[in-house]
Write an enzyme that holds these catalytic residues in place. Structure first.
Site, mmCIF file in Angstrom:
data_model
loop_
_atom_site.group_PDB
_atom_site.id
_atom_site.type_symbol
_atom_site.label_atom_id
_atom_site.label_comp_id
_atom_site.label_asym_id
_atom_site.label_seq_id
_atom_site.Cartn_x
_atom_site.Cartn_y
_atom_site.Cartn_z
ATOM 1 N N ASN A 179 0.763 -11.634 8.578
ATOM 2 C CA ASN A 179 2.016 -10.512 7.757
ATOM 3 C C ASN A 179 1.795 -9.266 9.309
ATOM 4 O OD1 ASN A 179 -0.418 -8.226 8.333
ATOM 5 N ND2 ASN A 179 -1.801 -9.588 7.184
ATOM 6 N N ASP A 208 -5.510 -13.128 2.137
ATOM 7 C CA ASP A 208 -6.334 -13.916 1.884
ATOM 8 C C ASP A 208 -6.274 -15.293 1.005
ATOM 9 O OD1 ASP A 208 -6.718 -11.350 0.181
ATOM 10 O OD2 ASP A 208 -4.903 -10.968 0.011
ATOM 11 N N LYS A 258 -0.019 -31.198 16.025
ATOM 12 C CA LYS A 258 1.148 -30.881 15.290
ATOM 13 C C LYS A 258 1.931 -30.755 13.690
ATOM 14 C CE LYS A 258 5.589 -28.859 15.992
ATOM 15 N NZ LYS A 258 7.007 -28.993 16.861
ATOM 16 N N LYS A 311 -8.337 -1.690 -8.089
ATOM 17 C CA LYS A 311 -9.341 -2.364 -6.014
ATOM 18 C C LYS A 311 -10.795 -1.679 -5.923
ATOM 19 C CE LYS A 311 -5.860 -4.754 -3.983
ATOM 20 N NZ LYS A 311 -4.671 -4.446 -2.824
HETATM 21 O O1 PMT Z 1 -0.993 -2.039 10.983
HETATM 22 P P1 PMT Z 1 0.410 -1.077 10.421
HETATM 23 O O2 PMT Z 1 1.414 -2.033 11.061
HETATM 24 O O3 PMT Z 1 0.145 0.366 10.944
HETATM 25 O O4 PMT Z 1 -0.664 -0.968 8.841
HETATM 26 C C1 PMT Z 1 -0.738 -0.499 8.386
HETATM 27 C C2 PMT Z 1 -1.393 -1.470 6.863
HETATM 28 C C3 PMT Z 1 -0.622 -1.088 5.564
HETATM 29 C C4 PMT Z 1 -1.602 -2.302 7.186
HETATM 30 C C5 PMT Z 1 -1.996 -0.267 6.216
HETATM 31 O O5 PMT Z 1 -2.106 0.905 5.859
HETATM 32 C C6 PMT Z 1 -3.769 -0.793 4.920
HETATM 33 O O6 PMT Z 1 -2.777 -0.931 3.722
HETATM 34 N N1 PMT Z 1 -3.850 -1.419 4.869
HETATM 35 C C7 PMT Z 1 -4.852 -2.552 3.864
HETATM 36 C C8 PMT Z 1 -4.131 -3.958 3.789
HETATM 37 C C9 PMT Z 1 -4.449 -4.964 2.963
HETATM 38 O O7 PMT Z 1 -4.892 -5.680 3.519
HETATM 39 O O8 PMT Z 1 -4.612 -4.050 1.875
HETATM 40 P P2 PMT Z 1 -5.139 -5.137 0.649
HETATM 41 O O9 PMT Z 1 -4.700 -4.313 -0.435
HETATM 42 O O10 PMT Z 1 -4.938 -6.418 0.504
HETATM 43 O O11 PMT Z 1 -7.119 -4.974 1.142
HETATM 44 C C10 PMT Z 1 -7.641 -3.866 0.414
HETATM 45 C C11 PMT Z 1 -8.383 -3.173 1.703
HETATM 46 O O12 PMT Z 1 -9.946 -4.948 1.660
HETATM 47 C C12 PMT Z 1 -8.722 -3.692 2.807
HETATM 48 O O13 PMT Z 1 -9.098 -2.195 3.231
HETATM 49 C C13 PMT Z 1 -8.886 -5.201 3.265
HETATM 50 O O14 PMT Z 1 -8.949 -4.438 4.999
HETATM 51 C C14 PMT Z 1 -9.692 -5.288 2.713
HETATM 52 N N2 PMT Z 1 -10.117 -6.758 2.377
HETATM 53 C C15 PMT Z 1 -8.654 -7.679 1.574
HETATM 54 C C16 PMT Z 1 -8.344 -9.151 1.771
HETATM 55 C C17 PMT Z 1 -10.257 -9.488 2.471
HETATM 56 N N3 PMT Z 1 -9.724 -11.208 2.377
HETATM 57 N N4 PMT Z 1 -10.747 -8.794 3.249
HETATM 58 C C18 PMT Z 1 -11.040 -7.567 3.016
HETATM 59 O O15 PMT Z 1 -11.565 -7.029 3.690
#
Ligand code: PMT
Length: 417
Positions: free
Chosen positions: A210, A282, A292, A349
């Site tokens: 991403n 995810d 490959k 969330k």
């Molecule tokens: O890195 P930058 O370019 O500065 O951008 C910042 C950002 C947009 C990445 C940051 O501000 C941000 O929003 N980070 C979380 C991104 C994310 O994965 O969001 P989510 O809504 O999918 O996940 C929610 C939370 O669960 C996050 O804390 C994530 O780290 C965590 N997560 C998600 C999926 C997973 N499999 N394990 C996790 O721990």
């Protein structure tokens, strides 16, 4: 507001060739809004002229202990008291020796004797001089007196030798100066931070990922370091230099990030807080091809089978057996990247993942989210708190978040587990 705006900094220069790098420190501090008072030694003026310093600082050079221009002759006391910070760069062997002895034979050493506030020292000299027992003794004395040091670094010297004695680079001096002025609200705390994207490999040449640049996590790490914390920074592939003083753990996939996170969370001495800014994939390919994937002679549809990755945030939050460190609640903070209806989705969330705080950012809003230098965040908590932070530099978002985390560690809300 910019951190340096309105700060008054005395730059004390010793007589060394590294003084040319000090000019860059001055330029950057002024550009950031600080007022600079240059106080060179007589020897420093062999390397930079008063006119150069005056032009860069926008203020006259102060080098006379007894100046007829000062009505009461108390310049050394006034300067010592009014400055937020004194930076000595370059600090030569001779200047360190005079400081350690408490000598007061010029304006700079005299104002240092009258000074109560922070003093940051950036030594610069030949490696043999830096290693000399006399210099080692002087540095120890000054450290015991409470002076802060940055550098010297190892590398090639102006004298042609290589070793330890190069003055720290301007960016390092600026960061050390900033830390010298930041209240230590996380002193003695250990903070785990995740940052950047993960990469889920399909085959040896392709991956799913991403747009995360790691900037948000880096700023959180820097804010925690400035507040005195020990930082464990677990990050995916990013193009950022490691934050000074952080222990970094480079990983690629979500599974590798999970393993590194659990290592830090469960090890001794453990962490007081986890702040998960990483954009973790995810899903990952159900199988990673060892060769490959070939298109073949005729292009055909390709269907990828994906399998869910472990949710690091949800796992840490659910693990109630390890929710304390030294008898205190550990704080878990997530970030939520949303696009539209951010608050409603963020609340869902928070409930689903079970963390203490969730920083919601609408990554479809201008200036927010992936790759940007700014972000607008709504912080919500399990205890019902909500704070709306306007569009701010990520540095300031991180600073606010670290203040909230420090308060949370010090005074956990009664409703919290
Ligand atoms: O890195 P930058 O370019 O500065 O951008 C910042 C950002 C947009 C990445 C940051 O501000 C941000 O929003 N980070 C979380 C991104 C994310 O994965 O969001 P989510 O809504 O999918 O996940 C929610 C939370 O669960 C996050 O804390 C994530 O780290 C965590 N997560 C998600 C999926 C997973 N499999 N394990 C996790 O721990």
């Amino acid at each position: 507001m910019n951190f340096w705006h309105g700060k008054q900094i005395i730059i004390g220069l010793g007589g060394g060739i590294a003084a040319y790098k000090t000019l860059e420190v001055i330029r950057r501090l002024r550009e950031a809004g600080a007022t600079i008072i240059p106080v060179p030694t007589v020897a420093a003026l062999q390397f930079v002229t008063p006119l150069t310093l005056q032009a860069l600082c926008g203020a006259p050079v102060r080098d006379a202990l007894f100046s007829p221009l000062e009505p009461d002759g108390m310049d050394h006391i006034r300067l010592a008291r009014q400055a937020d910070l004194v930076i000595i760069a370059p600090a030569t062997a001779d200047l360190l020796a005079r400081m350690a002895q408490g000598q007061a034979d010029d304006l700079l050493t005299t104002l240092l004797l009258a000074r109560h506030g922070p003093v940051l020292v950036a030594p610069a000299m030949n490696p043999a001089m830096w290693d000399h027992p006399a210099t080692r003794r002087n540095v120890t004395i000054l450290q015991e007196d409470g002076l802060l040091f940055t550098g010297p670094e190892t590398g090639s010297m102006a004298c042609g030798e290589t070793g330890s004695g190069r003055m720290a680079e301007p960016a390092t001096i600026l960061e050390a100066a900033r830390r010298a002025l930041t209240p230590k609200i996380l002193q003695g705390r250990r903070i785990l931070i995740t940052a950047g994207p993960t990469r889920e490999e399909l085959d040896p040449v392709r991956f799913i990922s991403n747009h995360s640049s790691g900037k948000m996590g880096w700023e959180v790490a820097l804010a925690a370091l400035r507040a005195g914390a020990q930082v464990e920074l677990i990050h995916g592939p990013v193009a950022l230099p490691p934050p000074l003083g952080a222990t970094t753990h480079a990983v690629d996939s979500a599974c590798a990030m999970l393993a590194a996170t659990l290592n830090c969370w469960l090890d001794q001495p453990g962490c007081d807080a986890a702040i998960l800014t990483a954009a973790v994939a995810d899903y990952r390919p159900a199988t990673r091809q060892t060769d490959k994937i070939k298109k073949g002679d005729v292009a055909r549809e390709l269907t990828l089978e994906l399998t869910p990755n472990p949710d690091i945030l949800a796992m840490l939050s659910a693990w109630s057996g390890v929710r304390t460190r030294n008898g205190q609640q550990r704080v878990i903070v997530g970030f939520a990247a949303e696009t539209g209806n951010a608050l409603v989705r963020g609340r869902e969330k928070l409930a689903r993942k079970g963390c203490d705080l969730l920083a919601i950012n609408d990554v479809s809003a201008p200036g927010c989210g992936f790759g940007a230098d700014t972000n607008a965040v709504t912080l919500i908590g399990r205890d019902g708190r909500t704070a709306d932070w306007p569009l701010l530099p990520k540095e300031q978002v991180a600073e606010r978040l670290i203040t909230t985390v420090a308060e949370f560690i010090a005074h956990p809300p009664p409703s919290n587990r």
